[in-house]
Design an enzyme around this catalytic site. Structure first.
Site, PDB file in Angstrom:
ATOM      1  N   ARG A 160       2.251   3.502  -7.458  1.00 14.42           N
ATOM      2  CA  ARG A 160       3.157   2.636  -6.701  1.00 14.42           C
ATOM      3  C   ARG A 160       3.071   1.176  -7.158  1.00 14.42           C
ATOM      4  O   ARG A 160       3.176   0.252  -6.367  1.00 14.42           O
ATOM      5  CB  ARG A 160       2.862   2.731  -5.197  1.00 14.42           C
ATOM      6  CG  ARG A 160       3.000   4.122  -4.610  1.00 14.42           C
ATOM      7  CD  ARG A 160       4.426   4.662  -4.716  1.00 14.42           C
ATOM      8  NE  ARG A 160       4.454   6.052  -4.277  1.00 14.42           N
ATOM      9  CZ  ARG A 160       4.250   7.096  -5.087  1.00 14.42           C
ATOM     10  NH1 ARG A 160       4.036   6.897  -6.383  1.00 14.42           N
ATOM     11  NH2 ARG A 160       4.288   8.328  -4.625  1.00 14.42           N
ATOM     12  N   SER A 239       7.567   5.630   3.658  1.00 14.87           N
ATOM     13  CA  SER A 239       6.128   5.435   3.830  1.00 14.87           C
ATOM     14  C   SER A 239       5.820   3.942   3.898  1.00 14.87           C
ATOM     15  O   SER A 239       6.056   3.216   2.939  1.00 14.87           O
ATOM     16  CB  SER A 239       5.369   6.077   2.671  1.00 14.87           C
ATOM     17  OG  SER A 239       5.625   7.467   2.614  1.00 14.87           O
ATOM     18  N   GLU A 343       3.406  -0.816   1.766  1.00 15.54           N
ATOM     19  CA  GLU A 343       4.168  -0.516   0.563  1.00 15.54           C
ATOM     20  C   GLU A 343       5.432  -1.363   0.452  1.00 15.54           C
ATOM     21  O   GLU A 343       5.756  -1.841  -0.635  1.00 15.54           O
ATOM     22  CB  GLU A 343       4.530   0.977   0.529  1.00 15.54           C
ATOM     23  CG  GLU A 343       5.215   1.402  -0.747  1.00 15.54           C
ATOM     24  CD  GLU A 343       5.325   2.920  -0.888  1.00 15.54           C
ATOM     25  OE1 GLU A 343       6.275   3.369  -1.539  1.00 15.54           O
ATOM     26  OE2 GLU A 343       4.467   3.641  -0.355  1.00 15.54           O
TER      27      GLU A 343
END
Length: 359
Positions: A160, A239, A343
């Site tokens: 990520r 998420s 995130e």
């Protein structure tokens, strides 16, 4: 280019949160994107780049500067090579690759947002990451004042993360190029156990591309991870926290905390994450720390379908969302000694408190 002043930004995000931008410019060509970025840089105006808005948490005060919405289009397939304009809708592009019989991104179906955002986050789900198929990213380098082409290696992809996320004020993605696979209408080998189980096959097996895509869409929808304007569980950024990656010492401490809290036989999720590192599940941590599905009594709550998604139930403010996020972070840290990291990209705010907007 379309230009608006004191323009609402909330409708451009999947959270439907955030105040207005001083100026909103919508660019439909690469040349317009570059022109808008150069104009902002030349005048010293803070710049916020918006694609699909699926990974943004914008402060209630909005953005004091120019918000640039990238609405470029372009889907070009040459054999197994795919080039996407940054503004292309990602989930539509995945559907078209499946229709073309090409494998490599089929398990990334249903992910909201634009193609240009995928290399920034190194978007991944259900055993696939875009870093495994991206060959090049064409971007405007604000430092050099020119368009550049970065190879996969130069993108410095990790979990990520990427070079673009590491230096967010330098690059504006224009185009993304992929190398896909012609496997006779079959998917790439399935790497995610849940997907394989749902399809009745073993990890490593291939299945018809359409079956893989449809199964992933059903799995995502069951967790509120496919956009639906009528479903507040999808008024989120997907998420909200990344899965923690721990060193051997950190994981040993974490494991001891798990057993202390949940009993001697309790074992946390653990996945290899490179030499000397282990990845665990943020969703598991949140749940076991006492924040179950639907947690919260305000306008911002944990999704009723998935503990990893924080949602706007309608009428929430960004501060409502951040208060919930901070409560979850503090609770997980107290319970297990692990600090969760958000995130989504924050604009004008942070989990640690408010801050000034930055370009």
């Amino acid at each position: 280019m379309q230009e608006l002043h004191d323009a609402p930004l909330a409708p451009l995000t999947t959270f439907r949160l955030g105040g207005p931008a001083t100026r909103l410019v919508t660019a439909t060509t690469d040349a317009e994107v570059i022109a808008a970025v150069r104009a902002a840089d030349d005048s010293g105006t803070p710049l916020l780049v918006i694609g699909g808005g699926s990974n943004l948490v914008i402060g209630d005060k909005g953005f004091d500067g120019t918000a640039l919405r990238i609405a470029t289009t372009g889907f070009e397939l040459r054999g197994t090579t795919l080039e996407l304009a940054a503004g292309e809708v990602w989930t539509d592009a995945v559907a078209r690759t499946v229709e073309a019989g090409l494998a490599g991104v089929e398990c990334l179906a249903g992910i909201p947002g634009s193609a240009g955002a995928t290399p920034i986050q190194n978007v991944g789900a259900y055993g696939q990451e875009v870093s495994s198929t991206i060959t090049e990213v064409v971007a405007y380098d604000r430092r050099a004042g020119a368009a550049v082409t970065l190879t996969n290696e130069e993108c410095a992809f990790s979990y990520r993360h990427s070079r673009f996320k590491d230096d967010p004020s330098r690059y504006v993605v224009l185009r993304v190029r992929f190398a896909l696979e012609d496997a006779g209408g079959l998917s790439a080998p399935l790497r995610y156990a849940e997907t394989a189980r749902a399809l009745g096959v073993e990890p490593g097996d291939r299945v018809p591309l359409a079956d893989a895509r449809e199964t992933v869409l059903k799995l995502r929808a069951g967790k509120g991870m496919v956009l639906d304007p009528e479903d507040h569980d999808t008024w989120s950024a997907g998420s909200f926290f990344t899965n923690p990656i721990l060193t051997e010492a950190q994981f040993a401490d974490f494991r001891a905390r798990v057993r202390e809290r949940l009993g001697d036989g309790a074992e946390p999720p653990a996945y290899p994450a490179g030499e000397g590192h282990t990845k665990t599940s943020a969703a598991w941590l949140i749940d076991k720390a006492g924040f179950g599905k639907g947690y919260g009594d305000g306008a911002a709550r944990i999704s009723t379908k998935h503990t990893l998604a924080l949602t706007n139930r309608g009428g929430a403010t960004t501060e409502d969302l951040l208060e919930l996020a901070r409560e979850v972070v503090a609770g997980v840290r107290e319970a297990f000694g692990v600090t969760l990291v958000n995130e989504p990209v924050t604009v004008g705010v942070s989990l640690q408190g408010s801050r000034s907007p930055s370009a």
